[in-house]
Design a protein around this motif. Structure first.
Motif, PDB file in Angstrom:
ATOM      1  N   ALA A  34     -63.315  63.451  59.404  1.00  0.00           N
ATOM      2  CA  ALA A  34     -64.508  64.251  59.116  1.00  0.00           C
ATOM      3  C   ALA A  34     -64.439  64.828  57.709  1.00  0.00           C
ATOM      4  O   ALA A  34     -63.432  65.412  57.314  1.00  0.00           O
ATOM      5  N   ASP A  35     -65.523  64.668  56.954  1.00  0.00           N
ATOM      6  CA  ASP A  35     -65.654  65.288  55.637  1.00  0.00           C
ATOM      7  C   ASP A  35     -66.401  66.612  55.712  1.00  0.00           C
ATOM      8  O   ASP A  35     -66.286  67.442  54.819  1.00  0.00           O
ATOM      9  N   ARG A  36     -67.208  66.758  56.746  1.00  0.00           N
ATOM     10  CA  ARG A  36     -67.921  68.020  56.991  1.00  0.00           C
ATOM     11  C   ARG A  36     -67.986  68.205  58.499  1.00  0.00           C
ATOM     12  O   ARG A  36     -68.224  67.250  59.247  1.00  0.00           O
ATOM     13  N   ILE A  37     -67.809  69.437  58.960  1.00  0.00           N
ATOM     14  CA  ILE A  37     -67.896  69.768  60.380  1.00  0.00           C
ATOM     15  C   ILE A  37     -68.968  70.838  60.545  1.00  0.00           C
ATOM     16  O   ILE A  37     -68.932  71.874  59.870  1.00  0.00           O
ATOM     17  N   ILE A  38     -69.932  70.582  61.436  1.00  0.00           N
ATOM     18  CA  ILE A  38     -70.994  71.546  61.718  1.00  0.00           C
ATOM     19  C   ILE A  38     -70.728  72.160  63.084  1.00  0.00           C
ATOM     20  O   ILE A  38     -70.644  71.450  64.089  1.00  0.00           O
ATOM     21  N   VAL A  39     -70.621  73.466  63.114  1.00  0.00           N
ATOM     22  CA  VAL A  39     -70.307  74.194  64.346  1.00  0.00           C
ATOM     23  C   VAL A  39     -71.590  74.719  64.984  1.00  0.00           C
ATOM     24  O   VAL A  39     -72.360  75.440  64.349  1.00  0.00           O
ATOM     25  N   THR A  40     -71.802  74.344  66.229  1.00  0.00           N
ATOM     26  CA  THR A  40     -72.863  74.934  67.042  1.00  0.00           C
ATOM     27  C   THR A  40     -72.214  75.854  68.068  1.00  0.00           C
ATOM     28  O   THR A  40     -71.283  75.447  68.775  1.00  0.00           O
ATOM     29  N   THR A  41     -72.688  77.096  68.136  1.00  0.00           N
ATOM     30  CA  THR A  41     -72.139  78.052  69.088  1.00  0.00           C
ATOM     31  C   THR A  41     -72.892  77.964  70.407  1.00  0.00           C
ATOM     32  O   THR A  41     -74.125  77.991  70.429  1.00  0.00           O
ATOM     33  N   ILE A  42     -72.165  77.856  71.496  1.00  0.00           N
ATOM     34  CA  ILE A  42     -72.741  77.943  72.829  1.00  0.00           C
ATOM     35  C   ILE A  42     -72.462  79.351  73.350  1.00  0.00           C
ATOM     36  O   ILE A  42     -71.315  79.703  73.630  1.00  0.00           O
ATOM     37  N   GLY A  43     -73.502  80.167  73.434  1.00  0.00           N
ATOM     38  CA  GLY A  43     -73.305  81.530  73.894  1.00  0.00           C
ATOM     39  C   GLY A  43     -73.928  82.534  72.940  1.00  0.00           C
ATOM     40  O   GLY A  43     -74.379  82.202  71.839  1.00  0.00           O
ATOM     41  N   ARG A  44     -73.932  83.784  73.366  1.00  0.00           N
ATOM     42  CA  ARG A  44     -74.646  84.825  72.632  1.00  0.00           C
ATOM     43  C   ARG A  44     -73.922  85.297  71.375  1.00  0.00           C
ATOM     44  O   ARG A  44     -74.542  85.617  70.370  1.00  0.00           O
ATOM     45  N   ASP A  45     -72.591  85.369  71.435  1.00  0.00           N
ATOM     46  CA  ASP A  45     -71.849  86.030  70.361  1.00  0.00           C
ATOM     47  C   ASP A  45     -71.498  85.032  69.255  1.00  0.00           C
ATOM     48  O   ASP A  45     -70.340  84.729  68.997  1.00  0.00           O
ATOM     49  N   TRP A  46     -72.524  84.545  68.568  1.00  0.00           N
ATOM     50  CA  TRP A  46     -72.291  83.580  67.504  1.00  0.00           C
ATOM     51  C   TRP A  46     -71.541  84.203  66.335  1.00  0.00           C
ATOM     52  O   TRP A  46     -70.768  83.520  65.656  1.00  0.00           O
ATOM     53  N   ARG A  47     -71.727  85.485  66.097  1.00  0.00           N
ATOM     54  CA  ARG A  47     -71.031  86.128  64.976  1.00  0.00           C
ATOM     55  C   ARG A  47     -69.523  86.054  65.159  1.00  0.00           C
ATOM     56  O   ARG A  47     -68.781  85.724  64.220  1.00  0.00           O
ATOM     57  N   HIS A  48     -69.068  86.349  66.360  1.00  0.00           N
ATOM     58  CA  HIS A  48     -67.626  86.311  66.620  1.00  0.00           C
ATOM     59  C   HIS A  48     -67.103  84.879  66.489  1.00  0.00           C
ATOM     60  O   HIS A  48     -66.020  84.646  65.933  1.00  0.00           O
TER      61      HIS A  48
END
Length: 302
Positions: A270-284
């Motif tokens: 991977a040259d770039r990784i995109i993170v998708t958050t599952i759940g409410r606390d995306w900031r954490h």
């Protein structure tokens, strides 16, 4: 493969837009390379924002972070209009746009009916759209041969063609990425699957011209079990994946699990990784991811 993959995040709260600007600014402050919005014109009844309009707003609200749409379906939009929207985004953002493109999902997707189009010849439509954008964005006269009368259109002012990523899991998408000197954007691939795919990509590509690989991963906020259950249900229905396969693709939002996962995807190509958050606390989740990435000596940016 880069030694330290770039890190992006899928923006949360895109349904009503209330957290859009705040979350993009927070991602920029944390040092992420990019933020991403999907193209969900008609999200099966769920609220969704038009991505190019939303990214234009973010162009004025941020200064460094790259602005990605993943993935946009060009066949849903008139070619000249799409080019004008992208040119506007590029000029407003100082050329920070990243354009993921795809053929438009399964034939049952309701957005085809929502815009009065059929999903036939999706691959040819995508190729034609990319050909048109390559001429329209730099301001060259471009014949739109798919329209009645085959009009020639010239857009002004010109704009830079953004980084383009071809979305899709299979060999057809990989070959399209190679043929167009574009990046490749798969999702829902485990690290071992990505490693096998990137090896195949290197075999397809001419020497020195291997497309960069951007991969999406899902990190679960472990306090929000309802969100995980909802993702499992949706993924089973949309992607026809067995529950055990889905569970293998969801990363617990603890620092050790995130570190192991980021390292595995980096090793897989991977040259770039995109993170998708599952759940409410995306900031954490974002903060945990950035802390882990710094521990791995990843800057996260270009």
């Amino acid at each position: 493969m880069t030694a330290t993959p770039r890190l992006g995040v899928a923006l949360p709260g895109i349904g009503d837009g209330r957290d859009l600007v705040a979350s993009a600014r927070h991602a920029e402050e944390l040092g992420f390379e990019s933020v991403w919005i999907p193209d969900l014109l008609n999200a099966e009844g769920a609220p969704a924002l038009e991505p190019l309009t939303a990214l234009a707003v973010l162009a004025g609200a941020t200064s460094r972070i790259r602005l990605g749409v993943g993935v946009l379906v060009p066949a849903l939009r008139p070619g000249a209009l799409l080019a004008a929207q992208l040119a506007t985004l590029q000029r407003l953002s100082d050329d920070r746009a990243v354009l993921g493109v795809g053929i438009g999902g399964p034939p049952t997707a309701s957005f085809w009916q929502a815009v009065g189009k059929r999903d036939e010849a999706k691959g040819r439509r995508l190729d034609a759209a990319l050909d048109h954008l390559a001429g329209l964005l730099p301001g060259r006269p471009t014949v739109l041969e798919d329209l009645p009368g085959e009009p020639s259109v010239t857009l002004a002012p010109p704009a830079a063609v953004p980084e383009i990523l071809v979305g899709g899991q299979g060999e057809i998408a990989m070959r399209r990425a190679v043929r167009r000197s574009a990046g490749w954007l798969p999702s829902l691939l485990a690290p071992d699957e990505l490693a096998a795919a990137t090896a195949k990509l290197r075999e397809m590509a001419p020497e020195g011209a291997v497309p960069e690989v951007t991969v999406g991963i899902r990190i679960w906020d472990t306090e929000d079990k309802a969100a995980l259950a909802g993702f499992r249900e949706a993924a089973t229905e949309v992607y026809r994946m067995p529950p055990e396969a889905i569970d293998d693709l969801v990363v617990e939002g603890t620092a050790p699990a995130v570190e192991e996962t980021l390292a595995a995807y980096a090793a897989a190509g991977a040259d770039r990784i995109i993170v998708t958050t599952i759940g409410r606390d995306w900031r954490h989740t974002w903060e945990t991811t950035r802390t882990v990435a710094k521990g791995l000596s990843w800057t996260g940016g270009d």
